[in-house]
Design an enzyme around this catalytic site. Structure first.
Site, mmCIF file in Angstrom:
data_model
loop_
_atom_site.group_PDB
_atom_site.id
_atom_site.type_symbol
_atom_site.label_atom_id
_atom_site.label_comp_id
_atom_site.label_asym_id
_atom_site.label_seq_id
_atom_site.Cartn_x
_atom_site.Cartn_y
_atom_site.Cartn_z
ATOM 1 N N SER A 144 28.867 57.459 28.517
ATOM 2 C CA SER A 144 28.125 57.116 27.291
ATOM 3 C C SER A 144 28.554 57.990 26.113
ATOM 4 O O SER A 144 29.036 59.113 26.294
ATOM 5 C CB SER A 144 26.625 57.314 27.515
ATOM 6 O OG SER A 144 26.194 56.570 28.624
HETATM 7 N N1 SAH Z 1 25.895 58.469 33.529
HETATM 8 C C1 SAH Z 1 27.310 58.179 33.550
HETATM 9 C C2 SAH Z 1 27.687 56.897 32.830
HETATM 10 C C3 SAH Z 1 27.212 55.769 33.560
HETATM 11 S S1 SAH Z 1 28.005 54.234 33.349
HETATM 12 C C4 SAH Z 1 28.123 59.313 32.980
HETATM 13 O O1 SAH Z 1 27.559 60.300 32.512
HETATM 14 O O2 SAH Z 1 29.350 59.207 33.017
HETATM 15 C C5 SAH Z 1 26.958 53.388 34.469
HETATM 16 C C6 SAH Z 1 27.224 53.680 35.925
HETATM 17 O O3 SAH Z 1 26.231 53.006 36.662
HETATM 18 C C7 SAH Z 1 28.561 53.140 36.405
HETATM 19 O O4 SAH Z 1 29.280 54.159 37.016
HETATM 20 C C8 SAH Z 1 28.169 52.060 37.404
HETATM 21 O O5 SAH Z 1 29.064 51.924 38.483
HETATM 22 C C9 SAH Z 1 26.804 52.548 37.855
HETATM 23 N N2 SAH Z 1 25.930 51.516 38.427
HETATM 24 C C10 SAH Z 1 25.842 50.208 38.092
HETATM 25 N N3 SAH Z 1 24.911 49.605 38.846
HETATM 26 C C11 SAH Z 1 24.389 50.555 39.670
HETATM 27 C C12 SAH Z 1 23.392 50.540 40.677
HETATM 28 N N4 SAH Z 1 22.724 49.431 40.984
HETATM 29 N N5 SAH Z 1 23.118 51.701 41.304
HETATM 30 C C13 SAH Z 1 23.782 52.851 40.994
HETATM 31 N N6 SAH Z 1 24.743 52.911 40.065
HETATM 32 C C14 SAH Z 1 25.040 51.781 39.404
#
Ligand code: SAH
Length: 246
Positions: free
Chosen positions: A99
């Site tokens: 993000s």
């Molecule tokens: N917090 C992260 C950015 C997240 S992007 C950072 O600091 O880099 C969103 C993330 O959520 C992605 O890696 C994606 O694979 C994950 N995601 C999507 N659906 C999910 C689910 N149902 N459970 C856990 N993770 C999930």
């Protein structure tokens, strides 16, 4: 013959002298650059906090300090290191993104974290948000659905000695009941509706910050009360979708 031989020798000596001077200058330049580089990156981080985050109204000094401290450039792919402190989200592989720094700071501030809090993150991604949380609280739990991203994040966070983060690979929609209840939950991928298991795993008085929606998403701050939840709409946002929502 002897003249051209002497001239050739002369040229050779000049050439050797020049190349060795250039090489030593070049080495000096590299050494200086390597020495400068961490300073330059921390300068960029300090500017990022001042111009992108404080300027937009984030005030919590602990959150600002955490963002000044966590080396964001170590959480992005090598070829994007130069953009690590830019005012934008960045790709981290597998179609996912880290993000924008401001959003990380804003969401973290909204949770009003205390040292002793237990915090759950859904969507480990690069591990950057988890590191920011780990600067602020004693216990961080983070769930990622994609094995390869969780592995990479664990490696990065271990190298940085963040030892109070626990990882799980799985569907974060269901939370982590064995580790509940949590003081705060941060969801970094957008479901279409607020997952009830996450609400169930919050303590009374606990806070959750979560983007909700499909193409158009809104960030909500939720507080669990003894009778239900209070829900406040905060900002329009754009996150990757939460996968595997039932
Ligand atoms: N917090 C992260 C950015 C997240 S992007 C950072 O600091 O880099 C969103 C993330 O959520 C992605 O890696 C994606 O694979 C994950 N995601 C999507 N659906 C999910 C689910 N149902 N459970 C856990 N993770 C999930």
């Amino acid at each position: 013959m002897s003249y051209s031989g002497t001239l050739l020798d002369y040229y050779l000596i000049i050439f050797c002298l020049m190349t060795s001077m250039a090489a030593s200058n070049c080495n000096k330049f590299n050494e200086q650059n390597q020495k400068k580089s961490p300073d330059r990156l921390s300068e960029m981080r300090i500017k990022m906090v001042e111009y992108q985050i404080e300027a937009r109204g984030v005030k919590d000094t602990r959150v600002l300090e955490a963002l000044r401290k966590v080396p964001r450039h170590l959480f992005v792919p090598e070829h994007l290191k130069n953009q690590a402190y830019a005012d934008e989200p960045l790709p981290i592989g597998s179609g996912q993104t880290i993000s924008q720094p401001y959003i990380v700071a804003y969401m973290t501030e909204q949770l009003q974290l205390q040292d002793e809090d237990r915090v759950l993150e859904i969507g480990t991604g690069s591990g950057y948000q988890a590191a920011v949380l780990a600067e602020l609280v004693d216990s961080v739990f983070t769930i990622e659905i994609l094995d390869e991203l969780s592995e990479q994040a664990q490696k990065t966070l271990r190298n940085l000695h963040y030892d109070h983060i626990e990882f799980k690979v799985g569907n974060g929609f269901y939370g982590w009941p064995e580790k509940a209840p949590f003081d705060a939950i941060i969801v970094t991928a957008a479901p279409e509706n607020i997952p009830q298991p996450l609400v169930d795993q919050l303590k009374i008085g606990g806070r959750m910050i979560i983007p909700v929606g499909d193409f158009f998403q809104e960030l909500y701050l939720i507080r669990k009360t003894s009778t239900g939840i209070e829900k406040v709409r905060k900002l329009p946002v754009r996150f990757v979708p939460l996968q595997g929502e039932p």
